[in-house]
Design a protein around this motif. Structure first.
Motif, PDB file in Angstrom:
ATOM      1  N   GLU A 378      26.638  34.401   0.087  1.00  0.00           N
ATOM      2  CA  GLU A 378      26.477  33.842   1.415  1.00  0.00           C
ATOM      3  C   GLU A 378      26.619  34.949   2.621  1.00  0.00           C
ATOM      4  OE1 GLU A 378      29.102  30.503   1.990  1.00  0.00           O
ATOM      5  OE2 GLU A 378      29.154  29.954   0.118  1.00  0.00           O
ATOM      6  N   THR A 423      22.305  33.299  -1.953  1.00  0.00           N
ATOM      7  CA  THR A 423      21.593  31.854  -1.921  1.00  0.00           C
ATOM      8  C   THR A 423      21.623  30.979  -0.842  1.00  0.00           C
ATOM      9  OG1 THR A 423      23.836  30.761  -2.541  1.00  0.00           O
ATOM     10  CG2 THR A 423      22.515  31.426  -4.361  1.00  0.00           C
ATOM     11  N   LYS A 424      22.427  31.798   0.166  1.00  0.00           N
ATOM     12  CA  LYS A 424      22.404  31.153   1.455  1.00  0.00           C
ATOM     13  C   LYS A 424      22.478  32.165   2.653  1.00  0.00           C
ATOM     14  CE  LYS A 424      25.702  27.919   1.985  1.00  0.00           C
ATOM     15  NZ  LYS A 424      27.220  27.442   2.664  1.00  0.00           N
ATOM     16  N   THR A 426      22.580  32.153   6.934  1.00  0.00           N
ATOM     17  CA  THR A 426      22.732  31.051   8.006  1.00  0.00           C
ATOM     18  C   THR A 426      22.764  32.215   9.374  1.00  0.00           C
ATOM     19  OG1 THR A 426      24.200  29.664   6.702  1.00  0.00           O
ATOM     20  CG2 THR A 426      24.348  29.552   9.216  1.00  0.00           C
ATOM     21  N   GLU A 451      18.200  29.807  -1.565  1.00  0.00           N
ATOM     22  CA  GLU A 451      18.038  28.470  -1.690  1.00  0.00           C
ATOM     23  C   GLU A 451      17.704  28.212  -0.250  1.00  0.00           C
ATOM     24  OE1 GLU A 451      20.906  26.887  -3.966  1.00  0.00           O
ATOM     25  OE2 GLU A 451      20.696  27.715  -5.779  1.00  0.00           O
ATOM     26  N   ASP A 452      18.444  28.209   0.833  1.00  0.00           N
ATOM     27  CA  ASP A 452      18.424  27.539   2.026  1.00  0.00           C
ATOM     28  C   ASP A 452      18.674  28.818   2.986  1.00  0.00           C
ATOM     29  OD1 ASP A 452      18.690  24.753   1.427  1.00  0.00           O
ATOM     30  OD2 ASP A 452      20.335  25.580   0.048  1.00  0.00           O
ATOM     31  N   TYR A 454      19.752  28.429   7.133  1.00  0.00           N
ATOM     32  CA  TYR A 454      20.024  27.490   8.286  1.00  0.00           C
ATOM     33  C   TYR A 454      19.899  28.266   9.579  1.00  0.00           C
ATOM     34  CZ  TYR A 454      22.271  24.868   4.275  1.00  0.00           C
ATOM     35  OH  TYR A 454      22.327  24.165   3.103  1.00  0.00           O
ATOM     36  N   ALA A 497      12.991  29.127  -0.772  1.00  0.00           N
ATOM     37  CA  ALA A 497      14.132  28.876   0.064  1.00  0.00           C
ATOM     38  C   ALA A 497      13.658  27.686   1.048  1.00  0.00           C
ATOM     39  CB  ALA A 497      14.701  30.100   0.718  1.00  0.00           C
ATOM     40  N   THR A 498      14.609  26.900   1.315  1.00  0.00           N
ATOM     41  CA  THR A 498      14.195  25.832   2.309  1.00  0.00           C
ATOM     42  C   THR A 498      14.675  26.492   3.775  1.00  0.00           C
ATOM     43  OG1 THR A 498      14.298  23.891   0.792  1.00  0.00           O
ATOM     44  CG2 THR A 498      14.474  23.491   2.947  1.00  0.00           C
ATOM     45  N   HIS A 500      15.869  25.501   7.362  1.00  0.00           N
ATOM     46  CA  HIS A 500      16.381  24.307   8.173  1.00  0.00           C
ATOM     47  C   HIS A 500      16.610  24.541   9.708  1.00  0.00           C
ATOM     48  CE1 HIS A 500      17.633  22.393   4.168  1.00  0.00           C
ATOM     49  NE2 HIS A 500      17.980  23.803   3.871  1.00  0.00           N
ATOM     50  N   ARG A 508      27.235  21.650  10.172  1.00  0.00           N
ATOM     51  CA  ARG A 508      27.766  21.452   8.810  1.00  0.00           C
ATOM     52  C   ARG A 508      29.191  21.781   8.557  1.00  0.00           C
ATOM     53  NH1 ARG A 508      23.958  21.771   4.026  1.00  0.00           N
ATOM     54  NH2 ARG A 508      25.806  22.914   3.119  1.00  0.00           N
TER      55      ARG A 508
END
Length: 519
Positions: A378, A423-424, A426, A451-452, A454, A497-498, A500, A508
């Motif tokens: 992360e 995976t993340k 932000t 994966e994401d 943000y 990856a999405t 957002h 969150r």
């Protein structure tokens, strides 16, 4: 089964600690003749353990049964701040009025501590937590210290905490700090038994005449699990050597020591070392700290500050969660091209949080962490300028040795680097600026299992609210804008990856803990 049902019923009635004393008391009054009065004492005590102290004392008026329950509490948290008026804040400039309130609050803490402990059966319930916060004024601290020391001798106390407050918190001049330091030494010497049993100690705004007073705290407080220094120092700068068998958390914020050497702290798991403004180099040495997993470092760096090589600092550690803060000024971390011998330093790093990175500067240097930390999962970043706390006047910046160029350059030694574990990603305060979009693209291209992503709008700052931003904020609000930004980021790279785009009014839960506070 009936007991479990009653516990669930109590949890529904009193699931959260109260914010206002009146609301909690009203709930109890309203239920005294109903469901809550039918609960057994252990459930009612569990409810009271969730309330603040003022709520607990008010419940004694409900009935004779309720008046006997506080003596059975397992958690006693008594703070002078709870007895200070909350409707208006009193500044350090209004000291006379503030002292009247402080003396009254301290007297209330003394009375409450004595009362709560005097009615307990020495052979009764274990005190899981005995926490007191009080101002370093007159005889109140000594009275509290003796009371707590006696409680430790006659009752089983698992955790005991002192939070030592001073009447001045912000505009503390050296003479004030010396005065506070002398008061603390008198208090400490009078209450050695209490200090010997403490598990947590928070100190602020103290200057010690003799350097050995700081060492005495470590020697005497053998049971400490947490020790916090804020704005503390000695008249003669010292090298503070920390050797402690039980200490697991250490916080040193805005203190002026020549060097802090963690020589032997075998149980230390969490360390915060924030702001070494007066030292050119990071005055921190990590010795035997085999369990150190969480590290917080932050500094407002100026031209005289030397870059920090983290591989040198962390060479004997296994840090898994690291936060680095920059206070919207110069980047003080030296990106490195690690040798194989250095690479093991970052092998365990799982979470990285980079706070208050100055706006407008290339972010490529942060890729150093991806290359250095193969297990990183992360990555959090906050890119923001806070005009409310930044020195903006050019003349003042020059005299204060602030840097004109806050950025740092770094070039990867590997052109096709791939990261397998991230995976993340932000980013708080994302803007549709080229340097930000290209950095997100860079991470997405390298992190093959990402994966994401943000991307949050600008964080709101209460002090910045009425200050004009340094430049227009460009967060994509409309759907069409977001589609365009995502297209610019992705280009022709292959990433699942999405992305957002998120407003900051609803953040969150797992991201809230990563928002900068005090960095």
């Amino acid at each position: 089964m009936a007991r479990t049902s009653r516990r669930r019923q109590a949890a529904k009635l009193m699931g959260k600690p109260s914010v206002k004393a009146e609301s909690s008391l009203d709930k109890l009054k309203g239920n005294e003749d109903g469901r809550i009065s039918k609960l057994p004492n252990d459930i009612l005590v569990n409810i009271l353990d969730r309330l603040d102290f003022r709520d607990v004392t008010r419940t004694s008026v409900l009935s004779r049964r309720w008046s006997q329950l506080p003596a059975k509490l397992s958690r006693l948290k008594i703070s002078a701040r709870d007895f200070m008026p909350s409707e208006t804040s009193i500044s350090d400039d209004e000291l006379d009025e503030k002292l009247v309130r402080i003396n009254a609050a301290n007297a209330a803490v003394v009375k409450a501590t004595k009362s709560m402990l005097a009615h307990r059966d020495p052979g009764g319930c274990t005190i899981r937590l005995l926490s007191t916060a009080f101002y370093l004024r007159d005889d109140a601290p000594i009275s509290i210290g003796h009371t707590v020391g006696n409680a430790m001798a006659t009752h089983k106390v698992e955790k005991a905490e002192f939070t030592v407050l001073t009447e001045k918190e912000h505009k503390v001049i050296p003479d004030d700090a010396l005065n506070f330091g002398a008061r603390f030494v008198s208090f400490f010497n009078e209450c050695l038994n209490a200090f010997a049993g403490l598990t947590r100690l928070d100190l602020a705004n103290l200057r010690f005449v003799k350097s050995d007073y700081v060492s005495s705290i470590l020697v005497t407080c053998k049971q400490l699990h947490y020790l916090g220094f804020h704005n503390c120092d000695t008249s003669d700068w010292i090298t503070l050597q920390v050797e402690h068998a039980q200490l697991s958390e250490l916080s040193i914020v805005d203190c002026r020591f020549d060097m802090v050497e963690l020589t032997w702290v075998p149980k230390l798991t969490w360390l915060a070392f924030l702001f070494w403004r007066s030292s050119q180099e990071l005055p921190l040495s990590l010795g035997y700290v085999p369990l150190l997993g969480v590290l917080r470092l932050s500094n407002l760096a100026r031209t005289m500050h030397k870059m920090v090589k983290l591989s040198t600092l962390l060479h004997e550690t296994s840090v898994r969660d690291m936060t680095l803060g920059f206070k919207c000024e110069k980047i003080w971390v030296q990106p490195e091209c690690l040798t194989r011998r250095q690479a093991y330093v970052f092998q365990q790093l799982r979470i990285l949080n980079l706070l208050n990175i100055p706006e407008g500067y290339d972010l490529t240097w942060t890729m150093f962490f991806l290359e250095a930390a193969p297990s990183l999962e992360e990555l959090y970043m906050t890119v923001i300028d806070h005009p409310c706390e930044m020195i903006m006047d050019e003349e003042k910046r020059r005299k204060g040795y602030y840097c004109d160029n806050k950025g740092v350059e770094w070039e990867s030694s590997s052109s096709n680097f791939k990261h397998q574990r991230l995976t993340k990603l932000t980013i708080f305060c994302f803007q549709s600026e080229n340097y930000m979009m290209s950095h997100v693209r860079r991470v997405m291209e390298a992190a093959v299992n990402l994966e994401d992503v943000y991307l949050y709008d600008r964080l709101t700052c209460s002090r910045c609210r009425d200050v004009e931003p340094l430049k227009p904020i460009r967060f994509p609000e409309a759907s069409r804008q977001r589609c365009w930004v995502e297209k610019q980021i992705r280009g022709d790279i292959e990433s699942l990856a999405t992305v957002h785009f998120l407003a900051t009014d609803v953040i969150r839960d797992d991201h809230l803990a990563r928002i900068p506070r005090g960095y």
